[in-house]
Design a protein around this motif. Structure first.
Motif, PDB file in Angstrom:
ATOM      1  N   SER A 158       0.851  -1.189   0.000  1.00  0.00           N
ATOM      2  CA  SER A 158       0.000   0.000   0.000  1.00  0.00           C
ATOM      3  C   SER A 158       0.887   1.240   0.000  1.00  0.00           C
ATOM      4  N   ARG A 159       0.301   2.387  -0.267  1.00  0.00           N
ATOM      5  CA  ARG A 159       1.092   3.621  -0.281  1.00  0.00           C
ATOM      6  C   ARG A 159       1.636   3.951   1.107  1.00  0.00           C
ATOM      7  N   ASP A 160       0.885   3.625   2.136  1.00  0.00           N
ATOM      8  CA  ASP A 160       1.383   3.850   3.498  1.00  0.00           C
ATOM      9  C   ASP A 160       2.656   3.045   3.733  1.00  0.00           C
ATOM     10  N   LYS A 203       2.918   2.142  10.129  1.00  0.00           N
ATOM     11  CA  LYS A 203       3.206   1.979   8.694  1.00  0.00           C
ATOM     12  C   LYS A 203       4.501   1.197   8.499  1.00  0.00           C
TER      13      LYS A 203
END
Length: 292
Positions: free
Chosen positions: A136-138, A238
């Motif tokens: 994911s972008r996180d 994250k």
């Protein structure tokens, strides 16, 4: 095969240059005709080969990394993902008070990323296509924070310094061991015989293997620090989530010549742990969970 060939050619070229420098300075003749050692000349010779080789490799690391991985630096973003990568790295670099590194993407289905460069203000941060597809972008943000932290901490230079010091002493001590064995065991009275060269080579291999545990210890230590940096820049959860994703058993590390640069390294058991460039993912996650 292309990667191995490039690695061998590069290192042979570096060694050739260093031997020429040592010859010009006259320190390659640390054994006289009688076989006595000039310790000062030997130490300078060892320093030139050990430290010089380490820092020339570091100076070439960005070029070598691009060639070995096929990394393409993003100059003009071609899509929204590339634009986002540039924005994230720029923001993280600003928080760390360093110049924005070059940002690159390299082909490969594995989830990995690396940072390299001799100067923290002229570094390179690269991520794999597989990492962008599977995180994911996180999580990608946390990985980028990890790599930018490596740059900000000056880890590449420090690792090169540690490697250079270790190499210097391995070269120095192996020649002394070769000299002592040649005199005491092979009873060479004048000059130096085959026993010197054979023993020095064997000693350099053995000492090099033992000394590499020191380099690998520092490499593991810097991964913990970079994880903390990634947690500060992107958030602890994250960073933990990214590490869990990296623990996928099908994940692959970078080529051997670059394995220490990647965020992911293959774990080992028993004595193999001494030669691991990265701590086990579980230990890295535990260390982050203890952060306050």
């Amino acid at each position: 095969m292309k990667r191995v060939g490039l690695f061998l050619i590069t290192n042979l070229a570096i060694l050739a240059v260093l031997f020429v420098v040592a010859s010009i300075l006259g320190v390659d003749r640390y054994l006289d005709e009688q076989g006595a050692i000039n310790f000062q000349a030997l130490l300078i010779f060892s320093f030139i080969l050990g430290m010089g080789g380490s820092f020339i490799s570091l100076a070439m690391s960005k070029w070598t990394a691009k060639k070995m991985t096929g990394a393409q630096v993003i100059t003009q973003p071609r899509n929204e993902t590339e634009a986002w990568l540039l924005r994230v790295v720029e923001n993280q670099a600003r928080q760390c008070n360093i110049a924005t590194p070059e940002v690159a993407i390299y082909p490969g289905g594995e989830m990995n990323a690396f940072a390299t460069g001799m100067n923290k203000n002229k570094a390179l941060v690269a991520v794999s296509v597989g990492l962008l597809r599977n995180m994911s972008r996180d999580e990608v943000e946390a990985v980028l924070g990890h790599e930018v932290s490596h740059v900000a901490n000056g880890d590449m230079v420090t690792l090169a310094l540690v490697q250079g010091v270790v190499n210097t002493f391995v070269i120095f001590l192996s020649r002394i061991v070769g000299h002592v064995v040649d005199r005491a065991v092979f009873k060479t009275q004048h000059g130096h015989g085959p026993g010197y060269f054979i023993t020095a080579i064997i000693a350099q291999i053995v000492l090099g293997i033992l000394a590499s545990t020191i380099v690998m210890w520092f490499s593991r230590y810097r991964e913990f620090r970079a994880d903390e940096g990634g947690a500060r820049l992107a958030g602890r959860e994250k960073m933990i989530s990214a590490l869990k994703r990296l623990a996928n058993p099908r994940n692959e590390e970078l080529p051997d010549q670059m394995a220490a640069f990647g965020i992911f390294g293959r774990p080992g058991q028993g004595l193999k742990r001494l030669f691991m460039s990265h701590p086990p993912i579980e230990e890295r996650i535990e260390a982050l969970q203890r952060l306050r």
